[in-house]
Design a protein around this motif. Structure first.
Motif, PDB file in Angstrom:
ATOM      1  N   MET A 177       0.831  -1.211   0.000  1.00 27.77           N
ATOM      2  CA  MET A 177       0.000   0.000   0.000  1.00 27.77           C
ATOM      3  C   MET A 177       0.867   1.264   0.000  1.00 27.77           C
ATOM      4  SD  MET A 177      -3.044  -1.259  -0.031  1.00 27.77           S
ATOM      5  CE  MET A 177      -4.320  -0.112   0.400  1.00 27.77           C
ATOM      6  N   LEU A 178       2.169   1.123   0.262  1.00 26.85           N
ATOM      7  CA  LEU A 178       3.040   2.307   0.330  1.00 26.85           C
ATOM      8  C   LEU A 178       3.707   2.623  -1.013  1.00 26.85           C
ATOM      9  CD1 LEU A 178       4.733   1.500   3.776  1.00 26.85           C
ATOM     10  CD2 LEU A 178       2.802   3.039   3.359  1.00 26.85           C
ATOM     11  N   THR A 179       3.401   1.828  -2.029  1.00 24.67           N
ATOM     12  CA  THR A 179       4.122   2.031  -3.292  1.00 24.67           C
ATOM     13  C   THR A 179       3.788   3.370  -3.962  1.00 24.67           C
ATOM     14  OG1 THR A 179       4.693   1.109  -5.434  1.00 24.67           O
ATOM     15  CG2 THR A 179       2.476   0.627  -4.658  1.00 24.67           C
ATOM     16  N   ASP A 180       2.521   3.768  -3.956  1.00 20.68           N
ATOM     17  CA  ASP A 180       2.165   5.036  -4.611  1.00 20.68           C
ATOM     18  C   ASP A 180       2.828   6.228  -3.921  1.00 20.68           C
ATOM     19  OD1 ASP A 180       0.651   3.675  -6.386  1.00 20.68           O
ATOM     20  OD2 ASP A 180      -1.303   4.288  -5.595  1.00 20.68           O
ATOM     21  N   ILE A 181       3.009   6.100  -2.617  1.00 26.49           N
ATOM     22  CA  ILE A 181       3.628   7.203  -1.867  1.00 26.49           C
ATOM     23  C   ILE A 181       5.069   7.412  -2.348  1.00 26.49           C
ATOM     24  CG2 ILE A 181       4.333   7.984   0.449  1.00 26.49           C
ATOM     25  CD1 ILE A 181       1.897   6.468   1.566  1.00 26.49           C
ATOM     26  N   GLY A 182       5.748   6.305  -2.634  1.00 27.30           N
ATOM     27  CA  GLY A 182       7.124   6.391  -3.141  1.00 27.30           C
ATOM     28  C   GLY A 182       7.201   7.037  -4.521  1.00 27.30           C
ATOM     29  N   VAL A 183       6.101   6.967  -5.274  1.00 25.93           N
ATOM     30  CA  VAL A 183       6.072   7.567  -6.612  1.00 25.93           C
ATOM     31  C   VAL A 183       5.666   9.038  -6.524  1.00 25.93           C
ATOM     32  CG1 VAL A 183       4.974   7.481  -8.893  1.00 25.93           C
ATOM     33  CG2 VAL A 183       5.451   5.349  -7.650  1.00 25.93           C
TER      34      VAL A 183
END
Ligand SMILES: [Zn+2]
Length: 309
Positions: A183-189
């Motif tokens: 769930m944290l992948t979009d935050i990294g983008v």
């Protein structure tokens, strides 16, 4: 140097939350084979946990040799007892403790992004209370990268704050799909400069965290809640930790206690001592002194920019 990046300072504990708070330490007792009485643990919980001025915390830090602690509040918009006023009172009390001890403590605000007033609450915490970031308990049922959250994260990135987001399965009523590290992948983008610590590194789902942490430069993970496994199944723990370090890189792994939640069952010092001994005895795996120093404090020192404090 020892830095604990994840400690719950609990100035108030609504009655309705006690059962939930003691569930995890009781599970930890089961894992390490310690017999405990649920009613007794419940009865002693308020006295053990509530720490309005941070006195218990500072005493514990002195006793355990912990130099610096990141303290945090937790918010849960599902719980009607936790009103916006109570959230802000809790955050203010936590901030006050940190502000009195700036060389030893840093505070993160507990704000549930589902609250209509969430952004205002966070702004007050950062601008008026001097808090340094945000704590999410996404397993309470929200997407850390959902639209309500994005407002808060945009602001947090602009203020150079830190996000500590819970990852890893918990007992119901936790909605664990939201606690998947993925769930944290979009935050990294979308917020590449935002420093994010995945609390617990996803625990049993650490591979999902590791797959991201190896690639997202500002995604870290903490070892909170790993103590029961380390102390009861040291070989398994060492295998996992070795794989994590080799896959992700040593700089992403941070010590954390999740105190005082588990201290009734497993004093945090036991896990600190366990980690300190790994260069001598890694249960069949090798850990260098440098690696253990990095985990226990040096990584967090850099991440939290403490060098000039
Ligand atoms: Zn925690």
């Amino acid at each position: 140097m020892i830095i604990d990046v994840h400690y719950h300072l609990i100035p108030v504990l609504p009655e309705s939350m006690i059962d939930y708070v003691v569930k995890d330490p009781i599970r930890a007792a089961k894992i390490i084979g310690k017999k405990v009485n649920f009613e007794e643990i419940k009865a002693s919980a308020p006295k053990f946990y509530i720490d309005r001025k941070g006195r218990k915390l500072l005493k514990r830090m002195d006793e355990y040799g912990i130099d610096f602690t990141v303290i945090l509040g937790v918010d849960d918009a599902r719980n009607e007892e936790i009103t916006p006023d109570l959230v802000q009172l809790q955050n203010k009390m936590i901030a006050d403790v940190a502000n009195k001890n700036p060389n030893r403590l840093m505070a993160l605000a507990g704000v549930d992004p589902r609250r209509p007033e969430a952004l205002d609450i966070l702004k007050t915490c950062i601008e008026d209370f001097g808090m340094k970031g945000l704590k999410y308990h996404t397993d309470y049922g929200y997407d850390p990268a959902g639209p309500e959250s994005y407002e808060l994260l945009e602001y947090l990135e602009e203020k150079n704050g830190i996000l500590l987001a819970h990852t890893g399965p918990m007992y119901p009523p936790s909605r664990n799909k939201f606690a998947d590290p993925m769930m944290l992948t979009d935050i990294g983008v979308d917020f590449p400069d935002l420093r994010v610590i995945a609390a617990h590194m996803g625990q049993i789902n650490w591979r999902s965290w590791a797959s991201l942490a190896a690639l997202q430069p500002n995604l870290y993970g903490d070892l909170a809640m790993w103590a029961p496994i380390a102390l009861s199944k040291p070989k398994l723990f060492c295998r996992e930790l070795r794989t994590i370090i080799d896959y992700v890189g040593i700089e992403k792994v941070l010590y954390a206690s999740d105190g005082p939640i588990f201290d009734m069952i497993i004093p945090s010092i036991d896990f600190i001592d366990f980690l300190k001994r790994l260069p001598e005895n890694g249960y069949g795996y090798e850990f260098s002194q440098q690696e253990i120093d990095a985990i226990l404090g040096e990584n967090a020192e850099k991440l939290l920019n403490l060098t000039n404090k």
